[in-house]
Design a protein around this motif. Structure first.
Motif, PDB file in Angstrom:
ATOM      1  N   ARG A  11       0.836  -1.200   0.000  1.00  0.00           N
ATOM      2  CA  ARG A  11       0.000   0.000   0.000  1.00  0.00           C
ATOM      3  C   ARG A  11       0.868   1.247   0.000  1.00  0.00           C
ATOM      4  NH1 ARG A  11      -2.689  -3.441   3.902  1.00  0.00           N
ATOM      5  NH2 ARG A  11      -4.771  -3.978   3.127  1.00  0.00           N
ATOM      6  N   PHE A  21      -3.045   5.583   9.578  1.00  0.00           N
ATOM      7  CA  PHE A  21      -3.175   4.313   8.860  1.00  0.00           C
ATOM      8  C   PHE A  21      -2.895   3.140   9.786  1.00  0.00           C
ATOM      9  CE2 PHE A  21      -0.958   0.828   6.766  1.00  0.00           C
ATOM     10  CZ  PHE A  21      -1.959   0.374   5.913  1.00  0.00           C
ATOM     11  N   GLU A  22      -1.824   3.216  10.572  1.00  0.00           N
ATOM     12  CA  GLU A  22      -1.465   2.123  11.476  1.00  0.00           C
ATOM     13  C   GLU A  22      -2.563   1.848  12.495  1.00  0.00           C
ATOM     14  OE1 GLU A  22       2.413   3.597  12.752  1.00  0.00           O
ATOM     15  OE2 GLU A  22       3.273   1.770  11.879  1.00  0.00           O
ATOM     16  N   TRP A  25      -5.240  -0.028  10.662  1.00  0.00           N
ATOM     17  CA  TRP A  25      -4.748  -1.268  10.094  1.00  0.00           C
ATOM     18  C   TRP A  25      -4.916  -2.472  11.019  1.00  0.00           C
ATOM     19  CZ3 TRP A  25       1.082  -2.240   8.818  1.00  0.00           C
ATOM     20  CH2 TRP A  25       1.200  -3.303   7.921  1.00  0.00           C
ATOM     21  N   ARG A  72     -12.334  -3.152   8.665  1.00  0.00           N
ATOM     22  CA  ARG A  72     -10.920  -2.735   8.729  1.00  0.00           C
ATOM     23  C   ARG A  72     -10.509  -2.052   7.430  1.00  0.00           C
ATOM     24  NH1 ARG A  72      -5.417  -4.614   8.151  1.00  0.00           N
ATOM     25  NH2 ARG A  72      -6.090  -6.154   6.625  1.00  0.00           N
ATOM     26  N   ARG A  73     -10.889  -2.615   6.308  1.00  0.00           N
ATOM     27  CA  ARG A  73     -10.531  -2.024   5.009  1.00  0.00           C
ATOM     28  C   ARG A  73     -11.211  -0.663   4.817  1.00  0.00           C
ATOM     29  NH1 ARG A  73      -7.839  -5.188   1.671  1.00  0.00           N
ATOM     30  NH2 ARG A  73      -8.680  -4.247  -0.203  1.00  0.00           N
ATOM     31  N   MET A  76      -9.220   1.887   6.789  1.00  0.00           N
ATOM     32  CA  MET A  76      -7.921   2.208   6.181  1.00  0.00           C
ATOM     33  C   MET A  76      -8.046   3.067   4.922  1.00  0.00           C
ATOM     34  SD  MET A  76      -5.644  -1.268   6.333  1.00  0.00           S
ATOM     35  CE  MET A  76      -6.829  -2.278   5.457  1.00  0.00           C
TER      36      MET A  76
END
Length: 98
Positions: A11, A21-22, A25, A72-73, A76
């Motif tokens: 990504r 992001f983390e 994720w 989750r997706r 993100m």
């Protein structure tokens, strides 16, 4: 030789968005059938490679179709500029000593 089942995702992250992001994720729960997972970051923090090892392709497919993974997706998505994913089969290579 033992065969491995591996899901890899690369990504490209928006500039200055790695921390957010983390947080997004991390999965809510440990995926059933996943035995190991690794994450690798580029020096500039804008590219992340995720590598996960699975018991089988089917266990990976079940996780990828789950509600947990969908959420989750979605979490993100605002931080990702580009994404590439694929499933691989392989084995460990022996590196000679000396």
């Amino acid at each position: 030789m033992k065969q491995h089942f591996v899901w890899m995702t690369t990504r490209r992250i928006r500039p200055d968005a790695l921390e957010e992001f983390e947080r997004a994720w991390r999965p809510e729960s440990h995926p059933e059938g996943m035995s190991r997972a690794f994450a690798y970051w580029s020096e500039d923090g804008q590219e992340v490679i995720g590598v996960s090892f699975w018991d089988s392709k089917e266990s990976c497919d079940v996780w990828r179709a789950s509600d947990h993974e969908t959420r989750r997706r979605e979490a993100m998505a605002p931080f990702i500029e580009e994404e590439k994913e694929a499933f691989y089969r392989g084995r460990e290579l022996v590196v000679p000593e000396g």
